[in-house]
Design an enzyme around this catalytic site. Structure first.
Site, PDB file in Angstrom:
ATOM      1  N   GLU A  54       2.302   0.824  -5.002  1.00  0.00           N
ATOM      2  CA  GLU A  54       3.412   0.087  -5.605  1.00  0.00           C
ATOM      3  C   GLU A  54       3.864   0.758  -6.906  1.00  0.00           C
ATOM      4  O   GLU A  54       5.063   0.846  -7.186  1.00  0.00           O
ATOM      5  CB  GLU A  54       2.998  -1.358  -5.883  1.00  0.00           C
ATOM      6  CG  GLU A  54       2.568  -2.121  -4.652  1.00  0.00           C
ATOM      7  CD  GLU A  54       1.068  -2.037  -4.342  1.00  0.00           C
ATOM      8  OE1 GLU A  54       0.593  -2.896  -3.598  1.00  0.00           O
ATOM      9  OE2 GLU A  54       0.390  -1.116  -4.834  1.00  0.00           O
ATOM     10  N   CYS A  80      -2.618  -5.340  -6.359  1.00  0.00           N
ATOM     11  CA  CYS A  80      -3.791  -5.618  -7.188  1.00  0.00           C
ATOM     12  C   CYS A  80      -3.415  -6.488  -8.380  1.00  0.00           C
ATOM     13  O   CYS A  80      -2.313  -6.397  -8.922  1.00  0.00           O
ATOM     14  CB  CYS A  80      -4.438  -4.317  -7.658  1.00  0.00           C
ATOM     15  SG  CYS A  80      -3.452  -3.370  -8.842  1.00  0.00           S
TER      16      CYS A  80
END
Length: 152
Positions: A54, A80
């Protein structure tokens, strides 16, 4: 699940397979789309410095000159919420970016390294989170180097 969800998640899975497997991190793929157009892709460790998928996809957006408000982010694994390296979590990067209306996830992060709270943090920030049913095995396929040890 729409045809575009299937299309972009498949690209994210292909990205995840590009990540070099390491024992200390998952191999994840990510895609950023806007109004059906692919804007950016990323995979774990694509850039130097233990980068997450990401994070890479977000970095590739830098310099785009058009309004990209309302983007969708597709990721093979839950973003995360904590990084053992001390770097900014992907969840915080997504929230702070401010352009995302929706995050589409193929699989929740297994509790091997940390207990991830990405889904709840994104929802608390007002970002819609969709978990695509039936994609977990495909989205975790790039992580057998870790999951095979966990599941013994």
């Amino acid at each position: 699940m729409s045809n575009s969800d299937t299309y972009f998640m498949e690209i994210a899975c292909q990205q995840a397979m590009k990540a070099e497997p390491i024992e200390t991190g998952y191999s994840v793929g990510a895609v950023i789309a806007h109004e059906g157009d692919l804007l950016s892709t990323g995979y774990s460790r694509e850039f130097r410095g233990n980068t997450h998928a990401e994070e890479v996809a977000l970095r590739k957006l830098e310099g785009i000159q058009k309004d990209i408000s309302g983007c969708d982010l597709y990721t093979t694994m839950e973003p995360c919420s904590k990084r053992l390296s001390g770097k900014t979590s992907c969840t915080d990067l997504i929230i702070n970016h401010g352009h995302f209306k929706r995050v589409v996830i193929g699989a929740l992060e297994p509790d091997h390294f940390v207990q991830c709270q990405g889904v709840s943090l994104l929802r608390d920030a007002g970002i819609r989170v969709d978990i695509l049913e039936g994609w977990e095995a495909r989205c975790l396929a790039s992580n057998q180097h870790i999951l095979s040890r966990i599941n013994k």
